[in-house]
Design a protein around this motif. Structure first.
Motif, short mmCIF file in Angstrom:
data_model
loop_
_atom_site.label_atom_id
_atom_site.label_comp_id
_atom_site.label_asym_id
_atom_site.label_seq_id
_atom_site.Cartn_x
_atom_site.Cartn_y
_atom_site.Cartn_z
N TYR A 1 -88.80 8.67 57.79
CA TYR A 1 -87.68 8.55 56.83
C TYR A 1 -87.79 8.60 55.99
O TYR A 1 -87.36 7.19 55.17
N GLN A 2 -87.55 9.51 55.09
CA GLN A 2 -87.53 9.75 53.87
C GLN A 2 -86.35 10.63 52.65
O GLN A 2 -87.07 12.10 53.62
N ASP A 3 -85.87 10.18 51.75
CA ASP A 3 -84.87 11.43 51.09
C ASP A 3 -84.70 11.91 51.74
O ASP A 3 -84.09 12.91 51.63
N GLU A 4 -83.79 11.82 52.89
CA GLU A 4 -83.14 11.79 53.67
C GLU A 4 -82.62 12.63 54.42
O GLU A 4 -82.53 13.20 55.19
N ILE A 5 -84.28 12.57 54.60
CA ILE A 5 -84.72 14.20 56.20
C ILE A 5 -86.34 12.82 57.19
O ILE A 5 -86.37 12.28 56.29
N TRP A 6 -85.62 13.48 58.18
CA TRP A 6 -86.88 12.79 59.23
C TRP A 6 -88.05 13.53 59.01
O TRP A 6 -87.84 14.73 58.88
#
Ligand SMILES: [Zn+2]
Length: 72
Positions: free
Chosen positions: A29-34
Motif C-alpha cells: 500500500y503506497q500513496d493510497e494505492i494498492w
C-alpha cells in the motif's frame, strides 16, 4: 512495508487486477494505492529509471541554458 487500510475491493494500481486480501502479504500500500508486491517492485524500478532519466535530462537542459545564456 507500510500497512494500509482495509479496502473492500482493492485493485492493483499498476495492472488493475483485483488484489486478493487473503494474500495481503503479497500487496503493498503506497500513496493510497494498492499494488501487488511484484507490480510495485516493477513500478519502483521504472520510477527509479524515470527519475534517473529526468535528472539526466535536467542536466542536459542546464547545459543548454548555460550555452544559450547571453553571458557566454
Ligand atoms: Zn498488479
Amino acid at each position: 512495508m507500510q500497512d494500509g487500510p482495509l479496502v473492500p475491493d482493492p485493485v492493483c494500481g499498476r495492472c488493475n487486477k483485483k488484489i486478493d486480501m487473503a494474500v495481503r502479504t503479497e500487496a503493498v500500500y503506497q500513496d493510497e494505492i494498492w499494488f501487488h508486491t511484484a507490480c510495485h517492485r516493477e513500478g519502483a524500478d521504472q520510477l527509479f529509471r524515470a527519475t534517473r532519466l529526468s535528472v539526466v535530462l535536467k542536466d542536459v537542459k542546464r547545459g543548454v541554458d548555460i550555452i544559450t545564456s547571453p553571458l557566454f
